[in-house]
Write an enzyme that holds these catalytic residues in place. Structure first.
Site, PDB file in Angstrom:
ATOM      1  N   PHE A  86       0.830  -1.198   0.000  1.00  0.00           N
ATOM      2  CA  PHE A  86       0.000   0.000   0.000  1.00  0.00           C
ATOM      3  C   PHE A  86       0.867   1.252   0.000  1.00  0.00           C
ATOM      4  CE2 PHE A  86      -2.626  -3.182   2.114  1.00  0.00           C
ATOM      5  CZ  PHE A  86      -3.870  -2.989   1.531  1.00  0.00           C
ATOM      6  N   ASP A  87       0.464   2.243  -0.788  1.00  0.00           N
ATOM      7  CA  ASP A  87       0.947   3.599  -0.562  1.00  0.00           C
ATOM      8  C   ASP A  87       0.165   4.153   0.623  1.00  0.00           C
ATOM      9  OD1 ASP A  87       2.210   6.143  -1.113  1.00  0.00           O
ATOM     10  OD2 ASP A  87       0.275   6.778  -1.931  1.00  0.00           O
ATOM     11  N   LYS A  88       0.696   5.158   1.310  1.00  0.00           N
ATOM     12  CA  LYS A  88       0.002   5.693   2.481  1.00  0.00           C
ATOM     13  C   LYS A  88      -0.969   6.809   2.107  1.00  0.00           C
ATOM     14  CE  LYS A  88       1.884   8.657   5.354  1.00  0.00           C
ATOM     15  NZ  LYS A  88       0.868   9.755   5.430  1.00  0.00           N
TER      16      LYS A  88
END
Length: 731
Positions: free
Chosen positions: A357-359
């Protein structure tokens, strides 16, 4: 004119060129040779012909069901459908022959032609219709690489303003920029090349590179990147990298390269098809030779049985078994706001082992908000009245390397104001906090600090300023006027508010002061706030010191999504972000993620994803920004957040969440696993039917029965695949 603008390096031997978007690999489908690339026919012609052929076959079958002999209208519709499919099928087969191979496309065309020759044009037309329909599904995905690269290229400005040694300005094309050129970047313009700041200061939106929403303050000697946005101040930068070597150009290259790494997977069915074609052709020829020469069959009977074998072995059900599942699964997903750019991603999702995941904008909302204002009373901290230089802002011996912070005028003023308050405490002249609050017409310190912060941020376009303004408006505060306003890049803002000095800035203001002032509680609280995954801003006003806490809110469905993914056996769940370590670790801990990597550039994210792919093979990547595009393309399956995602991320991804709901991920994986099961059922059934019919054809299976078995298996495969339209129950 400063001396820094009087030096321009000599022209290099080879002029740098603007990076051209790499062209996608040549599509094997020869339709691209028949029309200009990008024309309507090249993009939609095959699909339109398949739909037309299918409609003609359906209409002719319904109207003339049971009619024999078939009338002229039936023949016109059937032969027209045959021709529409044959056009693309022949092109495919000819292309394969030119490349020195016989694949499944060749067998489809041959089977259709033989069906026509023995008086079964409708059967041949159906074979070609199914082939053409499945082929058209591939075309859209083949164009996405070029579209993604075009989106990235738009970040490059078309021209740059070069400052000559005599002070004159001239506009040049990007490809004419040379190493050492001094370039003027005005507010609102994109930086044309990677370089370093020679003059000026400004806030730079680097979200195209880092993916983070907070702009970076840039002063002299700070690095800047091509494609980033200059938000506020005038900058003069020195070009340090040629156009093809910029960070943005590398991102463009990485996206194209990552897509090419998927090519072996895409060629899997072609390799299977070649073997299948050779086996069927060999079996048909062997059948004819054996029956005619060895068993003494008459020529017509031997040919009849060999052609029957070729027809029943034509992979009609086999070919449609996968597309019908894909179409049903994609249609079911689309109704839930999920768009898949190709059927092969279903299998990847079904086999998914790790998910990245990107944040910002993915696990969080991407919209910062002010969550709290804390008044930190320094009187509750131990006083250090024996420090005569308290608040002087002078660096200790071990701090002399921190010139950027220690030479800050705003920091010195902040230190001086805090020192004055502390000195009053030491001398017994306690500052009456309550009196200060009442003096300015407020009921508590938090409201007063918010009012002052809103006043200082009134003319700022910074995301944090917008959050402060929203909070002040919600509390119906009257915002006072600011006099003697000043701004210092990388530090903060100052001004006189209702006769009192006010300072608002980053925790950099505390640099070197935490161990020499009674603000050590303030420093400790800043560390605690950042460890919770929040952003801290320091404020001082009239003897009051405090912290404004900002948070990029975690999506309300993120924690439940992580728990469901773990329950499905998807592990590890990894977060990659360009944000600082403490904020990233705070978010990861609150969500229960397995791993976290922080302060990453796009190439770092790509490296981490590549390592995970090597370790787990089936790895998903969920992101939304341009900086995520290389990693999205490199992952086995890339998922983009649709409504807030950048164009490049959406184009590079394989799956798009149009509804922007991350909680769709667990359902999507379950849906893909159901699709994989149905697909395997269809393939096994189709192969069994082909083998059974092929055996019976050797013993004189009548052609009509062979066609019924062939088409009946196709119908059952289609009906089984259509079960996926229901999509299953969401949990």
């Amino acid at each position: 004119m400063s001396k820094s603008m009087s030096t321009v390096v000599a022209e290099p031997p080879v002029r740098p060129q603007t990076p051209a978007a790499p062209q996608p690999p040549e599509h094997p489908r020869t339709i691209h040779l028949l029309a200009h690339q990008g024309s309507w026919f090249s993009k939609h012609g095959e699909f339109a012909c398949a739909i037309t052929a299918g409609a003609l076959l359906l209409i002719s079958s319904i109207i003339y069901w049971g009619v024999d002999p078939k009338p002229l209208p039936w023949q016109i519709m059937t032969y027209t459908a045959f021709a529409l499919g044959f056009f693309f099928g022949a092109a495919e087969a000819w292309q394969a022959i030119r490349e020195g191979k016989l694949d499944i496309h060749f067998l489809m065309v041959l089977g259709a032609v033989l069906a026509l020759l023995i008086g079964n044009p409708q059967d041949g037309a159906i074979l070609l219709f199914l082939f053409t329909l499945s082929g058209s599904l591939e075309d859209y995905a083949m164009r996405r690489t070029q579209a993604a690269l075009d989106s990235l290229m738009k970040l490059f400005p078309k021209e740059a303003i070069v400052l000559d040694p005599d002070g004159s300005q001239r506009k040049v094309k990007l490809e004419d920029l040379q190493l050492g050129d001094h370039v003027l970047v005005k507010p609102g313009e994109n930086v044309p090349a990677d370089g370093s700041v020679l003059e000026g200061s400004s806030a730079i939106d680097e979200s195209a590179i880092t993916g983070e929403y907070l702009p970076r303050e840039k002063t002299v000697n700070a690095p800047v990147f091509a494609g980033t946005l200059n938000q506020s101040g005038r900058l003069v930068i020195r070009v340090d990298k040629t156009a093809q070597d910029t960070t943005l150009a590398k991102i463009i290259h990485l996206v194209a390269e990552a897509h090419e790494q998927k090519a072996p997977v895409e060629q899997l069915f072609d390799r299977i098809g070649t073997k299948y074609t050779l086996v069927v052709l060999a079996a048909s020829v062997a059948t004819f030779l054996t029956m005619y020469f060895a068993l003494g069959f008459v020529l017509k009977d031997a040919m009849y049985r060999a052609i029957t074998l070729l027809i029943v072995a034509s992979p009609c059900a086999l070919i449609i078994s996968t597309p019908v599942v894909i179409l049903s699964a994609i249609a079911s997903s689309a109704r839930r706001g999920i768009v898949m750019k190709g059927g092969r991603h279903l299998e990847s999702l079904a086999a998914l082992k790790a998910l990245v995941f990107d944040k910002t904008g993915t696990l969080t909302s991407g919209q910062v908000r002010l969550v709290a204002i804390e008044f930190v009373d320094s009187r509750k901290s131990p006083l250090h009245c024996d420090w005569p230089t308290t608040g002087s802002g002078q660096a200790d011996e071990d701090e002399k390397d921190h010139n950027v912070f220690m030479s800050s005028n705003l920091r010195k003023e902040f230190a001086g104001n805090i020192a004055t308050t502390e000195q009053m405490l030491c001398e017994g002249r306690e500052v009456k906090i309550g009196c200060t609050v009442l003096k300015h017409g407020e009921t508590d310190a938090q409201r007063l600090l918010l009012k002052v912060a809103a006043a200082l941020e009134a003319n700022s376009t910074h995301p944090l300023a917008a959050a402060v303004s929203r909070a002040a408006k919600e509390q119906d505060l009257t915002i006072p006027k600011v006099d003697d306003f000043a701004q210092e890049a990388g530090m903060g803002l100052r001004g006189m508010v209702e006769g009192e000095p006010a300072i608002l800035g980053s925790p950099n203001l505390l640099h070197g002061l935490c161990h020499t002032l009674s603000v050590n509680r303030l420093c400790e609280r800043v560390s605690q706030v950042e460890a919770q995954g929040e952003t801290a801003v320091v404020i001082y006003y009239g003897g009051l010191a405090g912290i404004l806490r900002f948070q990029d809110t975690v999506r309300p469905d993120a924690k439940a999504t992580v728990d469901k993914l773990h329950a499905l056996g998807v592990r590890p769940l990894v977060m990659l972000t360009g944000d600082n370590h403490r904020v990233a670790e705070g978010v990861a801990k609150s969500l229960g993620l397995d791993e976290v990597r922080a302060e990453l550039l796009p190439q770092d994210k790509l490296t981490h994803v590549s390592e995970l792919v090597k370790q787990y093979q089936y790895v998903g990547m969920v992101g939304d920004g341009i900086n995520d595009a290389p990693a999205l393309a490199r992952a086995t399956v890339g998922v983009a957040m649709g409504s807030i995602g950048s164009d490049a991320a959406l184009q590079a991804a394989d799956v798009v969440l149009l509804s922007d709901r991350i909680d769709r991920l667990p359902w999507l994986i379950q849906h893909a696993r159901r699709a994989r099961t149905v697909m395997r059922q269809n393939l096994a059934f189709a192969i069994c039917v082909i083998i059974t019919l092929a055996i019976f054809s050797l013993f004189g299976l009548p052609m009509p029965l062979g066609v019924i078995g062939h088409e009946g298996s196709t119908l059952l495969v289609v009906l089984n695949g259509l079960r996926l339209l229901a999509g299953g129950r969401e949990q």
